[in-house]
Scaffold this active site. Structure first.
Site, PDB file in Angstrom:
ATOM      1  N   ARG A 168       5.819   5.229  -6.864  1.00  0.00           N
ATOM      2  CA  ARG A 168       7.088   4.597  -6.453  1.00  0.00           C
ATOM      3  C   ARG A 168       7.991   5.604  -5.747  1.00  0.00           C
ATOM      4  O   ARG A 168       8.924   5.218  -5.046  1.00  0.00           O
ATOM      5  CB  ARG A 168       7.864   4.063  -7.672  1.00  0.00           C
ATOM      6  N   LYS A 217      -0.383  -3.143   3.031  1.00  0.00           N
ATOM      7  CA  LYS A 217      -1.298  -4.280   2.909  1.00  0.00           C
ATOM      8  C   LYS A 217      -0.695  -5.574   3.416  1.00  0.00           C
ATOM      9  O   LYS A 217      -1.412  -6.428   3.949  1.00  0.00           O
ATOM     10  CB  LYS A 217      -1.765  -4.453   1.468  1.00  0.00           C
ATOM     11  N   THR A 218       0.625  -5.746   3.277  1.00  0.00           N
ATOM     12  CA  THR A 218       1.258  -6.978   3.757  1.00  0.00           C
ATOM     13  C   THR A 218       1.144  -7.087   5.269  1.00  0.00           C
ATOM     14  O   THR A 218       0.893  -8.170   5.813  1.00  0.00           O
ATOM     15  CB  THR A 218       2.738  -7.020   3.325  1.00  0.00           C
ATOM     16  N   ASP A 254      -4.186 -12.250  -1.756  1.00  0.00           N
ATOM     17  CA  ASP A 254      -3.393 -11.038  -1.962  1.00  0.00           C
ATOM     18  C   ASP A 254      -3.416 -10.644  -3.438  1.00  0.00           C
ATOM     19  O   ASP A 254      -3.621 -11.490  -4.316  1.00  0.00           O
ATOM     20  CB  ASP A 254      -1.958 -11.309  -1.496  1.00  0.00           C
ATOM     21  N   GLU A 255      -3.187  -9.360  -3.729  1.00  0.00           N
ATOM     22  CA  GLU A 255      -3.102  -8.837  -5.111  1.00  0.00           C
ATOM     23  C   GLU A 255      -4.284  -9.321  -5.958  1.00  0.00           C
ATOM     24  O   GLU A 255      -4.120  -9.800  -7.088  1.00  0.00           O
ATOM     25  CB  GLU A 255      -1.774  -9.262  -5.769  1.00  0.00           C
ATOM     26  N   GLN A 295      -3.959  -0.322  -9.487  1.00  0.00           N
ATOM     27  CA  GLN A 295      -2.647  -0.879  -9.796  1.00  0.00           C
ATOM     28  C   GLN A 295      -2.752  -2.159 -10.628  1.00  0.00           C
ATOM     29  O   GLN A 295      -1.824  -2.962 -10.657  1.00  0.00           O
ATOM     30  CB  GLN A 295      -1.883  -1.175  -8.506  1.00  0.00           C
TER      31      GLN A 295
END
Length: 723
Positions: free
Chosen positions: A595, A32-33, A214-215, A245
């Site tokens: 993770r 996503k970044t 973002d987020e 998340q």
């Protein structure tokens, strides 16, 4: 179009869909970044949008700086003045130019959390409110909540409701008169400014032609309102988030904001970023099967081009110690096969879980770091409590006295303590005698307080002999005032959990040293903890990472262990009757699973010591949600499958021994040193002894009265294990 190189088709779609509201649901590890930064670069380079007409909001300064650096690298432009920032930085920048409209001066100063705490305490004292009876920290937290909603005061119970109402008005007036802003003001005053001053809002609506967030799943209600005010009628807003998340409800994050967005912008364009660049498909399939059980989510299914990968391993130990030993041995074996310690992470739900892993890792000389926290043995509450225990056993321990007299504070300050220590030195007295005889130097008030404190300590020494260890821990914490002190601590719940883990330490040692007196046993335990505190390091360059599941978000590791997967441990027992909280626990599990890059281990135990009591919890529901074909099973769980009744293992000691022996033969083949706590040994010089503790290269051994307790190198040839 070089900007689009390296992007998959869905990522390109998210970059190229520049007009109108766009919602990019970005699964874990989906890049996503890269999408955010390349979208900004595309708007500037291909759409000829001026950098000053783009607003990008992130949650941390680190993320904002990283985004600026990526845009600078992609375009070769100076990004210093670009509006890529956190919510609070953006608010401060807007207010700096327009806050005079609200009656403040432009040269306002921003105060941090510590400043607000001191201010509230000062205001309470000026109004003769007893800060010992009423916690300034609690008052501060309630005052800050009132800033968001003044009607909140109606839900505050007496007597705090009246106090908070008074302090809130005084606090707000003080900030305004002093031209000060707290962090809440940076958002709330920006909203008030945009709502009240139409020309200011019009200016920023015209300026910010494109808004990126973002987020988004971590936004709270105030942040959502601020975003809505900044977006103009073109609705060129791009949000990136993943409701799967969303794990920060305890911080105020509102998962409903994604659904609010869909309602407020019904014409939105939806892009699903499902290709994961981190994990194997076995790991992702497990994550997909877990999270699908949550309701009212935007469906998506993560996949990878990394192939199937290794199966997930589920290990179930007989006890929690067995589980921890398995993890440690597995790490050692994989390191011998070429992995680095940095490749491993151990994830747990509660901070107190780290204690047993630290214990075993120190014994086996496995380097580790506690991410986002302090080693269990160095945590403030553990050091406080062990200081109490040391002083209870030895009233001459001046060092421990200096710590316990201040937690909680008892009105005996530094000047009085200096008088006591000086008196002891001048008279050549033991510290305990100085405490008893120095009253004439202290004054009546301080002397009375000291007498009261020492009476408590004497009572504790009596209760040590009379109470079971579990009850003794509770008794000391309550009668010392430590529990009441924790109630005013922002981290009080976590600190309490860690202190309750001390009961488990006592229970474990009671099994080994049950024939010793309580004083002897407690002496050994305190020696053990001191040794482990000395051995634990905070700055390990290459070590296993121990961290909570909340701290793991945004990180990745080649190998991940998610431990203590039992009902009541993870998910937490308090979430069982609440669908919203239980689904947040499931999102935590989803975050933990994703993770892992190459290998995932899921571990638990049939029984464990929890707060000093032996409990047997069922396997975590999250284990049931993973298809069995994705997992292999090891340890006690294998025996359970062969048995009609789990209790058969305990009725058949030989079966239990076989399980442990098989596990040990598989995992302990290269274990050089088998000396461990509780072993009976003989020493060439000191004779027979018992191992009190092992940490790193050293061990503490209790010999006969003649030789006492010794700290020795555990591999010294003079030490041999007795059969």
């Amino acid at each position: 179009m070089e900007l689009l190189q390296g992007l998959n088709e869905k990522q390109k779609e998210a970059v190229l869909q520049t007009e109108g509201p766009v919602m990019a649901i970005a699964g874990a590890g989906s890049g996503k970044t890269s999408v955010l930064t390349k979208r900004i670069a595309y708007l500037i380079f291909e759409k000829n949008v001026h950098p000053g007409n783009i607003l990008a909001i992130t949650f941390t300064n680190k993320a904002a700086n990283e985004m600026k650096e990526r845009v600078r690298h992609a375009l070769g432009i100076n990004t210093y003045d670009m509006w890529i920032s956190t919510f609070h930085s953006m608010g401060a920048r807007i207010l700096r130019d327009h806050i005079e409209r609200l009656g403040y001066k432009r040269n306002f100063q921003i105060i941090d959390d510590d400043d607000t705490q001191q201010l509230v305490k000062s205001l309470m004292k000026k109004r003769n409110i007893d800060t010992k009876l009423f916690s300034p920290k609690i008052v501060r937290n309630l005052v800050l909540k009132m800033k968001f909603d003044e009607d909140f005061i109606h839900s505050v119970e007496a007597p705090y409701n009246e106090i908070v109402a008074r302090i809130y008005k005084a606090y707000q007036a003080y900030l305004f008169d002093s031209n000060l802003l707290d962090f809440e003001d940076l958002l709330l005053l920006t909203i008030r400014l945009l709502q009240q001053e139409e020309d200011v809002r019009a200016y920023y609506n015209d300026k910010f032609r494109y808004v990126l967030v973002d987020e988004f799943q971590d936004t709270n209600n105030v942040q959502y309102e601020l975003i809505k005010l900044l977006v103009n009628d073109d609705h060129n807003i791009f949000i990136v988030g993943d409701e799967d998340q969303s794990i920060y409800a305890f911080r105020g994050a509102n998962i409903e904001n994604i659904r609010k967005f869909k309602k407020d912008y019904p014409e939105h364009y939806l892009v699903l970023l499902e290709q994961n660049y981190r994990s194997t498909n076995t790991i992702l399939d497990a994550a997909n099967h877990i999270i699908i059980n949550n309701t009212a989510r935007i469906p998506k299914k993560l996949f990878s081009t990394k192939g199937k990968g290794e199966p997930i391993t589920h290990y179930k130990g007989v006890t929690a110690r067995d589980e921890v030993e398995y993890v440690a041995q597995t790490v050692q074996n994989m390191v011998h096969r070429g992995y680095e310690y940095n490749d491993f992470a151990i994830l747990y739900r509660a901070n107190s879980t780290s204690r047993m892993f630290e214990d075993v890792f120190l014994q086996k000389q496995i380097p580790y770091r506690i991410f986002g926290n302090t080693s269990f043995f160095k945590r403030k509450e553990i050091k406080d409590f062990t200081a109490y225990l040391r002083f209870i056993l030895n009233n001459d321990d001046a060092f421990s006295f200096l710590r316990v007299i201040a937690v909680p504070r008892r009105g005996i300050g530094a000047v009085s303590i200096e008088k006591i220590t000086t008196y002891a030195a001048e008279k050549g007295l033991a510290f305990s005698d100085a405490l008893r005889l120095c009253h004439e130097y202290l004054g009546t008030s301080v002397a009375n307080k000291l007498d009261a404190f020492m009476a408590i300590i004497r009572d504790f020494r009596t209760q040590l002999d009379e109470l079971p260890f579990d009850d003794f821990v509770d008794y000391v914490l309550e009668k010392s005032g430590y529990i009441d002190m924790l109630k005013t601590d922002d981290k009080g719940d976590v600190r309490y959990e860690n202190l309750m883990e001390f009961k488990t330490i006592l229970a474990e040692n009671n099994e080994i040293y049950g024939d010793l007196t309580k004083e002897e046993m407690l002496t050994f335990i305190l020696e053990d903890i001191a040794l482990k505190s000395e051995e634990s390091k905070e700055d390990v360059e290459n070590g296993v990472t121990l961290l909570t599941l909340h701290s793991a978000k945004g990180l990745e590791f080649r190998v991940v262990f998610i431990v203590a997967l039992e009902m009541g441990m993870f998910p937490l027992a308090r979430t069982f009757g609440d669908r919203f909280e239980f689904e947040e626990e499931r999102r935590l599990m989803y975050v933990g699973v994703t993770r892992a890059k190459e290998k995932l281990f899921l571990t638990n135990a049939d029984m464990r010591q929890t707060y000093g009591e032996t409990v047997r919890n069922p396997d975590s529901k999250f284990l049931e949600e993973i298809p069995q074909e994705l997992m292999t099973k090891e340890g006690y769980s294998v025996a359970i499958r062969r048995s009609t009744n789990v209790n058969d293992v305990y009725r058949k000691p030989e079966l239990k021994r076989q399980i442990l022996k098989k596990r040990q033969s598989l995992l302990d083949s290269d274990n050089v040193n088998d000396i461990k706590k509780g072993d009976k040994i003989t020493h060439d010089k000191f004779g027979d002894g018992i191992v009190v503790s092992v940490a790193g290269e050293h061990c503490i051994i209790a010999f006969s009265v003649e030789h006492g307790v010794k700290k020795l190198l555990k591999d010294h040839p003079a030490i041999k294990k007795r059969k």
